[in-house]
Write a protein that holds these residues in place. Structure first.
Motif, PDB file in Angstrom:
ATOM      1  N   GLN A   1       0.799  -1.194  -0.106  1.00 49.39           N
ATOM      2  CA  GLN A   1       0.009   0.096   0.147  1.00 49.39           C
ATOM      3  C   GLN A   1       0.877   1.317  -0.065  1.00 49.39           C
ATOM      4  O   GLN A   1       0.451   2.336  -0.817  1.00 49.39           O
ATOM      5  N   TYR A   2       1.956   1.424   0.866  1.00 51.63           N
ATOM      6  CA  TYR A   2       2.646   2.595   1.071  1.00 51.63           C
ATOM      7  C   TYR A   2       4.098   2.403   0.192  1.00 51.63           C
ATOM      8  O   TYR A   2       4.820   3.477   0.455  1.00 51.63           O
ATOM      9  N   GLY A   3       4.527   1.386  -0.334  1.00 54.68           N
ATOM     10  CA  GLY A   3       5.800   1.368  -1.044  1.00 54.68           C
ATOM     11  C   GLY A   3       6.973   1.012  -0.241  1.00 54.68           C
ATOM     12  O   GLY A   3       8.088   1.626  -0.743  1.00 54.68           O
ATOM     13  N   GLY A   4       6.977   0.493   0.774  1.00 51.84           N
ATOM     14  CA  GLY A   4       8.284   0.187   1.615  1.00 51.84           C
ATOM     15  C   GLY A   4       7.775   0.051   3.014  1.00 51.84           C
ATOM     16  O   GLY A   4       6.767   0.210   3.425  1.00 51.84           O
ATOM     17  N   LYS A   5       9.118   0.041   3.806  1.00 52.93           N
ATOM     18  CA  LYS A   5       8.726   0.004   5.344  1.00 52.93           C
ATOM     19  C   LYS A   5       9.555   1.314   6.052  1.00 52.93           C
ATOM     20  O   LYS A   5       9.627   1.597   7.023  1.00 52.93           O
TER      21      LYS A   5
ATOM     22  N   ARG B   1       3.679   8.653   4.511  1.00 47.93           N
ATOM     23  CA  ARG B   1       2.285   8.370   3.439  1.00 47.93           C
ATOM     24  C   ARG B   1       1.175   7.791   4.387  1.00 47.93           C
ATOM     25  O   ARG B   1       0.044   8.325   4.224  1.00 47.93           O
ATOM     26  N   CYS B   2       1.431   6.784   4.996  1.00 47.56           N
ATOM     27  CA  CYS B   2       0.528   6.076   6.063  1.00 47.56           C
ATOM     28  C   CYS B   2       0.024   7.147   6.972  1.00 47.56           C
ATOM     29  O   CYS B   2      -1.142   7.038   6.950  1.00 47.56           O
ATOM     30  N   ILE B   3       0.673   7.851   7.440  1.00 52.97           N
ATOM     31  CA  ILE B   3       0.245   8.808   8.440  1.00 52.97           C
ATOM     32  C   ILE B   3      -0.710   9.875   7.795  1.00 52.97           C
ATOM     33  O   ILE B   3      -2.066  10.067   8.290  1.00 52.97           O
TER      34      ILE B   3
END
Length: 110
Positions: A92-96, A103-105
């Motif tokens: 979903q967000y392209g990495g960790k 982006r998640c926030i």
């Protein structure tokens, strides 16, 4: 002389590219703050009584407390999601990394 001009252009291009790469980190941080501020203003407009009870008023300090709460809550939720469902988070967000977390926030706040 033409080689020197080409080298100078290459250096300028690299410098501009590095500025462009560094800018999104600041923009995303500003995006997190802006999204939280918009969310808090909306909450203050729609449910004033609850907002006053939770954050201690309707002024600037209450708005700052709300923004801080929104950002912390979203960050906590995103870190939990990243830890429990890593594969879905990466998809979903392209990495960790930090950028994916930011982006998640923003998504979590909105």
């Amino acid at each position: 002389m033409k080689k020197l001009g080409a080298i100078a252009l290459a250096i300028i291009g690299v410098a501009l590219a590095s500025i462009a790469i560094a800018a999104p980190a600041t923009a995303e941080a500003a995006g997190i703050h802006k999204a939280a501020k918009q969310e808090c203003k909306q909450e203050r407009r729609t449910d004033t009584r609850e907002f006053v009870n939770q954050y201690g008023g309707k002024g600037k300090q209450a708005l700052k407390r709300c923004i801080r709460h929104e950002k912390r809550s979203a960050k906590r939720d995103c870190k939990e999601e990243r830890r429990t469902d890593t594969r879905e988070f990466v998809n979903q967000y392209g990495g960790k990394g930090k950028q994916a977390l930011k982006r998640c926030i923003v998504d979590e706040i909105r």
